[in-house]
Scaffold this active site. Sequence first.
Site, PDB file in Angstrom:
ATOM      1  N   LYS A 265       0.798  -1.127   0.075  1.00  0.00           N
ATOM      2  CA  LYS A 265       0.175   0.122  -0.127  1.00  0.00           C
ATOM      3  C   LYS A 265       0.786   1.160   0.005  1.00  0.00           C
ATOM      4  CE  LYS A 265      -1.063  -0.169   4.945  1.00  0.00           C
ATOM      5  NZ  LYS A 265      -2.087  -0.418   5.819  1.00  0.00           N
ATOM      6  N   ARG A 266       2.153   1.165   0.616  1.00  0.00           N
ATOM      7  CA  ARG A 266       2.823   2.347   0.566  1.00  0.00           C
ATOM      8  C   ARG A 266       3.199   2.598  -0.884  1.00  0.00           C
ATOM      9  NH1 ARG A 266       1.378   3.546   4.588  1.00  0.00           N
ATOM     10  NH2 ARG A 266       1.577   2.351   6.389  1.00  0.00           N
TER      11      ARG A 266
END
Length: 513
Positions: A265-266
């Site tokens: 998700k980063r």
Amino acid sequence: MENIRVRFAPSPTGALHIGGVRTALYNYLFAKKHKGTFILRIEDTDQTRYVEQAESYIIEALEWCGFTPDEGPGIGGKYGPYRQSERKSLYAKYAQQLIDSGKAYYAFDTPEELDAIREAEKAKGNHTFKYDSKVRATLNNSIRLSADEVQAKLDADEAYTIRLMVPQDEIVVVHDLIRGEVKFQSNELDDKILLKADGMPTYHLANIVDDYAMKISHVIRGEEWLPSTAHHVLLYRAFGWEDVMPKFAHLPLILKPTGKGKLSKRDGSKLGIPVFPLSWNGATAEDSFVGFREFGFDIGAVRNFLAFLGWNPGTEQEIFKLEELVEAFSIENIGKSGARFDYDKAKWFNQQYIMAKDNKALVPEIRQIISAHGHDASDEFLESVAGMMKERVTLMPDFWTNASYFFEEVKEYDQKTIRKKWKPERRPLFDNLVERFEQLEDYSADQVKATVETFMADHELKFGDVLPILRIGVSGTTKGPSVFDMMALIGKETVNNRMKKAYDIMDNYHNEV
Ligand code: GLU
């Protein structure tokens, strides 16, 4: 095929990652293809990771995607409730059943005791202490203790967990529809906790009990769950439910755009790309994301893109409507190797979808985009903008970023072109061009074009001398649709005013050099 029942079973621990949306998509397609049932089950038994807004996010994301569950929270169905936290008593009952049949046991070890053992093992050089068949007989559980000792602890309300008793020296075989036979050595598997000290089931127990109780025929989920499946097979066996065990299909990983490593998700914020379906406002900036929807993606394009992340139709066709995906989908055509999250491909799909849309259909969408910038225009005007611009945009907000000059005065001018193309000594000529435009009664694209052509002939100028100047004057840039169409749409007065203003600006740039 038998009665197909599949479930999408997210845990409400935060925003639903795009990988989760792909899992939902494949489950949905499989269900619809086989006239089966698509179930939404919320796996919310882990209180420590529960996030308040996550369930409504999941439901909104599914709604946006058009994957309407046939059964689920708020929808109902014969096998509800569909939120695991509302099924708590069921799990305790089944855990007890395993205790009674000797397939599971009580473990009274406190977290502190287990930490101490882990530390002691570490000191001996063993960094991977596992609560398993090798050590269970030495620990504080109903395997080692006598029946009376166990009863005394239960009577005294001592906290316990219930653990699965994994058999020793066995090969556990998982039959996976995508990967074939996957084998696990049982001695490598720990005695998983089934029921926690707070009386809540773990993922493993709740998942298996519910798949059984909800008559799930196929479990389609991400590859990260493959190792757990060995335990799941053992659980089916322990319950005596092997004959109704669902078939498993573990989807390939989604890889970073570079193709190296799992998409995280980063990566979204790092690369400035969406990796979530919808925007999410988490508690911190780090935990807040802009979604595909808010980036301006069409849901058809997102579905199409996700479908191809791991699956292929086996033909050259790339653009698939939802019904066509349903028709073409099959588990056999899902690959084993990781699928690269190619953001450029996502944009390409989106471009294809926008281009294929009817101009009229784009009107409300463009209106929404420009209204965010405080503008509006008539339906006819927006329809013309749609026609001129739809082949020149990738995402919906481009209708503003690449075409704001349709709606407001030009704010930025392409200085490089001005320096190259503007000759101040021609100013009187260009003033004359505006005068000619002013004379026009029919300010249509054809008439404007004819005027420009006569003007060029009169002054022995070429298209290359005139068109860039016109474009810059009208829009500030040399990119865009036919300049004559643009001018006709924007209108005589506005264009003439813009031209005059632009000449001054161009003179100024020139003087600065
Ligand atoms: N609750 C699990 C998840 O969050 C479900 C995995 C499964 O489908 O079994 O993905």
